[in-house]
Write a protein that holds these residues in place. Structure first.
Motif, PDB file in Angstrom:
ATOM      1  N   ALA A  66      52.379  49.585  57.676  1.00  0.00           N
ATOM      2  CA  ALA A  66      53.752  49.426  58.173  1.00  0.00           C
ATOM      3  C   ALA A  66      53.714  49.026  59.648  1.00  0.00           C
ATOM      4  CB  ALA A  66      54.531  50.721  58.012  1.00  0.00           C
ATOM      5  N   VAL A  67      54.629  48.157  60.044  1.00  0.00           N
ATOM      6  CA  VAL A  67      54.707  47.730  61.439  1.00  0.00           C
ATOM      7  C   VAL A  67      55.485  48.775  62.228  1.00  0.00           C
ATOM      8  CG1 VAL A  67      55.670  45.988  62.999  1.00  0.00           C
ATOM      9  CG2 VAL A  67      54.469  45.274  60.938  1.00  0.00           C
ATOM     10  N   TRP A  68      54.839  49.300  63.261  1.00  0.00           N
ATOM     11  CA  TRP A  68      55.472  50.291  64.133  1.00  0.00           C
ATOM     12  C   TRP A  68      56.179  49.618  65.298  1.00  0.00           C
ATOM     13  CZ3 TRP A  68      50.890  54.220  64.594  1.00  0.00           C
ATOM     14  CH2 TRP A  68      50.952  55.118  63.523  1.00  0.00           C
ATOM     15  N   ASN A  69      55.603  48.539  65.806  1.00  0.00           N
ATOM     16  CA  ASN A  69      56.169  47.897  66.992  1.00  0.00           C
ATOM     17  C   ASN A  69      55.734  46.441  67.021  1.00  0.00           C
ATOM     18  OD1 ASN A  69      57.671  47.912  69.361  1.00  0.00           O
ATOM     19  ND2 ASN A  69      55.895  48.336  70.629  1.00  0.00           N
ATOM     20  N   GLU A  70      56.576  45.610  67.633  1.00  0.00           N
ATOM     21  CA  GLU A  70      56.252  44.195  67.796  1.00  0.00           C
ATOM     22  C   GLU A  70      56.886  43.705  69.077  1.00  0.00           C
ATOM     23  OE1 GLU A  70      58.238  43.483  63.958  1.00  0.00           O
ATOM     24  OE2 GLU A  70      59.179  45.168  64.964  1.00  0.00           O
ATOM     25  N   TRP A  71      56.035  43.170  69.989  1.00  0.00           N
ATOM     26  CA  TRP A  71      56.542  42.714  71.275  1.00  0.00           C
ATOM     27  C   TRP A  71      55.489  41.927  72.025  1.00  0.00           C
ATOM     28  CZ3 TRP A  71      57.499  47.933  74.253  1.00  0.00           C
ATOM     29  CH2 TRP A  71      56.316  48.639  74.383  1.00  0.00           C
ATOM     30  N   LEU A  72      55.887  41.391  73.169  1.00  0.00           N
ATOM     31  CA  LEU A  72      54.980  40.658  74.038  1.00  0.00           C
ATOM     32  C   LEU A  72      54.270  41.630  74.983  1.00  0.00           C
ATOM     33  CD1 LEU A  72      57.401  37.724  74.826  1.00  0.00           C
ATOM     34  CD2 LEU A  72      55.244  37.524  73.571  1.00  0.00           C
ATOM     35  N   VAL A  73      52.966  41.416  75.151  1.00  0.00           N
ATOM     36  CA  VAL A  73      52.144  42.203  76.071  1.00  0.00           C
ATOM     37  C   VAL A  73      51.290  41.232  76.886  1.00  0.00           C
ATOM     38  CG1 VAL A  73      52.059  44.232  74.562  1.00  0.00           C
ATOM     39  CG2 VAL A  73      50.255  42.498  74.406  1.00  0.00           C
ATOM     40  N   ARG A  74      50.735  41.707  77.975  1.00  0.00           N
ATOM     41  CA  ARG A  74      49.848  40.883  78.798  1.00  0.00           C
ATOM     42  C   ARG A  74      48.574  40.594  78.010  1.00  0.00           C
ATOM     43  NH1 ARG A  74      51.643  37.933  82.495  1.00  0.00           N
ATOM     44  NH2 ARG A  74      53.074  39.648  82.875  1.00  0.00           N
ATOM     45  N   ALA A  75      48.087  39.365  78.080  1.00  0.00           N
ATOM     46  CA  ALA A  75      46.864  38.974  77.383  1.00  0.00           C
ATOM     47  C   ALA A  75      45.665  39.701  77.991  1.00  0.00           C
ATOM     48  CB  ALA A  75      46.655  37.465  77.488  1.00  0.00           C
ATOM     49  N   THR A 116      63.598  42.306  76.201  1.00  0.00           N
ATOM     50  CA  THR A 116      63.761  41.732  74.872  1.00  0.00           C
ATOM     51  C   THR A 116      62.389  41.266  74.416  1.00  0.00           C
ATOM     52  OG1 THR A 116      66.017  41.036  75.350  1.00  0.00           O
ATOM     53  CG2 THR A 116      64.917  39.946  73.506  1.00  0.00           C
ATOM     54  N   TRP A 117      62.000  41.673  73.208  1.00  0.00           N
ATOM     55  CA  TRP A 117      60.659  41.391  72.683  1.00  0.00           C
ATOM     56  C   TRP A 117      59.593  41.807  73.699  1.00  0.00           C
ATOM     57  CZ3 TRP A 117      60.084  40.609  67.692  1.00  0.00           C
ATOM     58  CH2 TRP A 117      61.097  39.984  66.956  1.00  0.00           C
ATOM     59  N   GLY A 118      59.869  42.850  74.489  1.00  0.00           N
ATOM     60  CA  GLY A 118      58.896  43.385  75.425  1.00  0.00           C
ATOM     61  C   GLY A 118      58.860  42.711  76.780  1.00  0.00           C
ATOM     62  N   LEU A 119      59.646  41.664  77.005  1.00  0.00           N
ATOM     63  CA  LEU A 119      59.641  40.909  78.252  1.00  0.00           C
ATOM     64  C   LEU A 119      60.894  41.240  79.064  1.00  0.00           C
ATOM     65  CD1 LEU A 119      57.889  38.778  79.694  1.00  0.00           C
ATOM     66  CD2 LEU A 119      59.259  37.014  78.568  1.00  0.00           C
ATOM     67  N   LEU A 120      60.721  41.518  80.361  1.00  0.00           N
ATOM     68  CA  LEU A 120      61.854  41.881  81.215  1.00  0.00           C
ATOM     69  C   LEU A 120      62.922  40.797  81.207  1.00  0.00           C
ATOM     70  CD1 LEU A 120      63.115  43.845  83.304  1.00  0.00           C
ATOM     71  CD2 LEU A 120      61.952  42.488  85.069  1.00  0.00           C
ATOM     72  N   GLN A 121      64.171  41.227  81.001  1.00  0.00           N
ATOM     73  CA  GLN A 121      65.302  40.302  81.017  1.00  0.00           C
ATOM     74  C   GLN A 121      66.211  40.519  82.224  1.00  0.00           C
ATOM     75  OE1 GLN A 121      65.520  37.766  78.619  1.00  0.00           O
ATOM     76  NE2 GLN A 121      63.475  38.600  78.229  1.00  0.00           N
TER      77      GLN A 121
END
Length: 186
Positions: free
Chosen positions: A103-112, A175-180
């Motif tokens: 199951a997917v717990w989380n989905e977002w953008l992170v630093r590479a 949003t999607w882990g990126l500061l808005q």
């Protein structure tokens, strides 16, 4: 759907806060507004379909095999992290965290991995798209997570110094882990 379409889906949700940045990014990708709308429509149909794949299967079908996978422990929970590059954000990766049952717990953008994190020392450093949730939380610890205003949105409350060094209470929206955007309280 393609990885390009998926980037358009991410942008569509970000357009609620930063239409100018999204417009610039859409032009950089070389796609018309109609394609962004169509990509989002198709993504929503995939998510809501009664016969849809699991969330993990959906990401693999759209983004292909992850660039990397790694076991991760968050608190006392074991999970697996899948990372994909997205050309629009070369220093970031789209991360999906999976439970042991898939199951997917989380989905977002992170630093590479290996990409330098931004220097976040003051309120003025918190500009749209400048950092991820975890980077802001580390830079301005202790940060308190807040419930997002919609799916794929997160918030953080913390104190950050302004240009004069005065600590200000801040609420940051992602949003999607990126500061808005940020809002300063008092």
């Amino acid at each position: 759907m393609s990885p390009l379409d998926f980037q358009l889906v991410l942008l569509r949700r970000m357009a609620d806060h930063n239409p100018g940045l999204v417009e610039d990014a859409r032009r950089e990708l070389g796609v018309p507004l109609a394609r962004m709308r169509e990509a989002n429509k198709r993504w929503q149909a995939m998510v809501r379909s009664p016969r849809s794949r699991s969330a993990a299967g959906r990401y693999r079908s759209v983004l292909g095999p992850p660039e990397s996978t790694a076991a991760r422990r968050i608190g006392d929970l074991d999970c697996e992290a899948w990372l994909w590059p997205l050309p629009l954000w070369p220093d970031l990766r789209f991360e999906v965290l999976l439970a042991p049952n898939g199951a997917v717990w989380n989905e977002w953008l992170v630093r590479a991995p290996g990409a330098p994190s931004p220097a976040l020392r003051a309120l003025e450093d918190l500009t749209p798209w400048s950092c991820t949730v975890d980077e802001a939380a580390r830079a301005f610890a202790p940060a308190r997570p807040l419930e997002g205003t919609a799916p794929t949105r997160w918030g953080l409350a913390f104190t950050a110094p302004d240009a004069g060094g005065v600590g200000r209470r801040v609420v940051a929206e992602f949003t999607w882990g990126l500061l808005q955007r940020t809002a300063v309280d008092g």
